[in-house]
Scaffold this motif. Structure first.
Motif, short mmCIF file in Angstrom:
data_model
loop_
_atom_site.label_atom_id
_atom_site.label_comp_id
_atom_site.label_asym_id
_atom_site.label_seq_id
_atom_site.Cartn_x
_atom_site.Cartn_y
_atom_site.Cartn_z
N UNK A 1 11.29 7.69 -7.41
CA UNK A 1 12.05 6.45 -7.25
C UNK A 1 12.15 6.04 -5.79
N UNK A 2 12.04 7.02 -4.87
CA UNK A 2 12.07 6.70 -3.45
C UNK A 2 10.86 5.83 -3.08
N UNK A 3 9.73 6.06 -3.70
CA UNK A 3 8.53 5.25 -3.42
C UNK A 3 8.74 3.82 -3.89
N UNK B 1 0.86 -1.18 0.00
CA UNK B 1 0.00 0.00 0.00
C UNK B 1 0.89 1.23 0.00
N UNK B 2 0.63 2.14 -0.93
CA UNK B 2 1.30 3.44 -0.97
C UNK B 2 0.19 4.47 -0.85
N UNK B 3 0.18 5.24 0.24
CA UNK B 3 -0.95 6.13 0.49
C UNK B 3 -0.54 7.53 0.93
N UNK C 1 2.91 15.96 2.74
CA UNK C 1 3.60 17.23 2.67
C UNK C 1 3.72 17.88 4.03
N UNK C 2 2.77 17.59 4.92
CA UNK C 2 2.77 18.29 6.21
C UNK C 2 2.45 17.40 7.41
N UNK C 3 2.18 16.15 7.23
CA UNK C 3 1.80 15.27 8.33
C UNK C 3 2.89 14.27 8.73
N UNK C 4 4.07 14.40 8.15
CA UNK C 4 5.14 13.44 8.42
C UNK C 4 5.50 13.38 9.90
N UNK C 5 5.38 14.51 10.59
CA UNK C 5 5.74 14.53 12.02
C UNK C 5 4.80 13.66 12.85
N UNK C 6 3.64 13.33 12.31
CA UNK C 6 2.66 12.50 13.02
C UNK C 6 2.87 11.01 12.81
N UNK C 7 3.85 10.65 11.97
CA UNK C 7 4.07 9.25 11.62
C UNK C 7 4.30 8.37 12.83
N UNK C 8 5.13 8.83 13.76
CA UNK C 8 5.44 7.98 14.93
C UNK C 8 4.20 7.72 15.78
N UNK D 1 7.41 9.04 3.39
CA UNK D 1 8.10 9.88 2.41
C UNK D 1 7.54 11.30 2.53
N UNK D 2 8.41 12.24 2.79
CA UNK D 2 8.02 13.65 2.93
C UNK D 2 7.97 14.27 1.53
N UNK D 3 6.80 14.84 1.15
CA UNK D 3 6.68 15.53 -0.13
C UNK D 3 7.40 16.87 -0.03
N UNK D 4 8.06 17.29 -1.09
CA UNK D 4 8.28 16.57 -2.35
C UNK D 4 9.39 15.52 -2.19
N UNK D 5 9.27 14.45 -2.92
CA UNK D 5 10.28 13.39 -2.91
C UNK D 5 10.47 12.90 -4.34
#
Length: 128
Positions: free
Chosen positions: A110-112, A53-55, A86-93, A103-107
């Motif tokens: 190929x990283x995906x 899943x890539x979401x 783009x803005x929710x990466x800090x909530x990942x943990x 993956x933090x946008x922009x990326x």
């Protein structure tokens, strides 16, 4: 080698096209859903046909990428999950499922592809 089907959940049309093409070039088959409701419906219809899943996190409607990933893991506990935001990466943990990648946008697209490949390689062979 059997086809590896990736569910791509993204509401931005251009990013969807670019990611879908990159994943296909990486050897994956791709099914696209443009929001969380559609993604969960597709997953629930036949969860074991998906290998990853890539979401995106923030999408139109009431469901987020966090919701989609949690439901996917309820259905298939070992499914690899790659989050994009783009803005929710800090909530990942706090909200992300274990053994996932953010993956933090922009990326670079190929990283995906690399993230999917790496996560798929961590699944024991009997679960693939």
């Amino acid at each position: 080698m059997p086809e590896i089907l990736v569910l791509l959940v993204e509401d931005e049309a251009m990013l969807t096209l670019v990611l879908e093409e990159a994943l296909k070039e990486g050897g994956y088959k791709v099914q696209v859903a443009h929001d969380g409701v559609k993604a969960i419906a597709v997953l629930e219809a036949d969860p074991h046909r998906f290998h990853a899943l890539v979401t995106d996190i923030r999408m139109p409607g009431k469901l987020t990428g966090w919701d989609v990933a949690h439901r996917a893991r309820e259905l298939v506990p070992t499914i690899p999950v790659v989050y994009m935001s783009g803005d929710k990466a800090v909530e990942w943990s706090a909200h992300g499922v274990p053994n996932s990648v953010m993956l933090q946008k922009p990326f670079a697209v190929d990283q995906a592809v690399t993230a999917v490949s790496q996560l798929l390689n961590t699944i024991p062979p009997t679960d693939k």
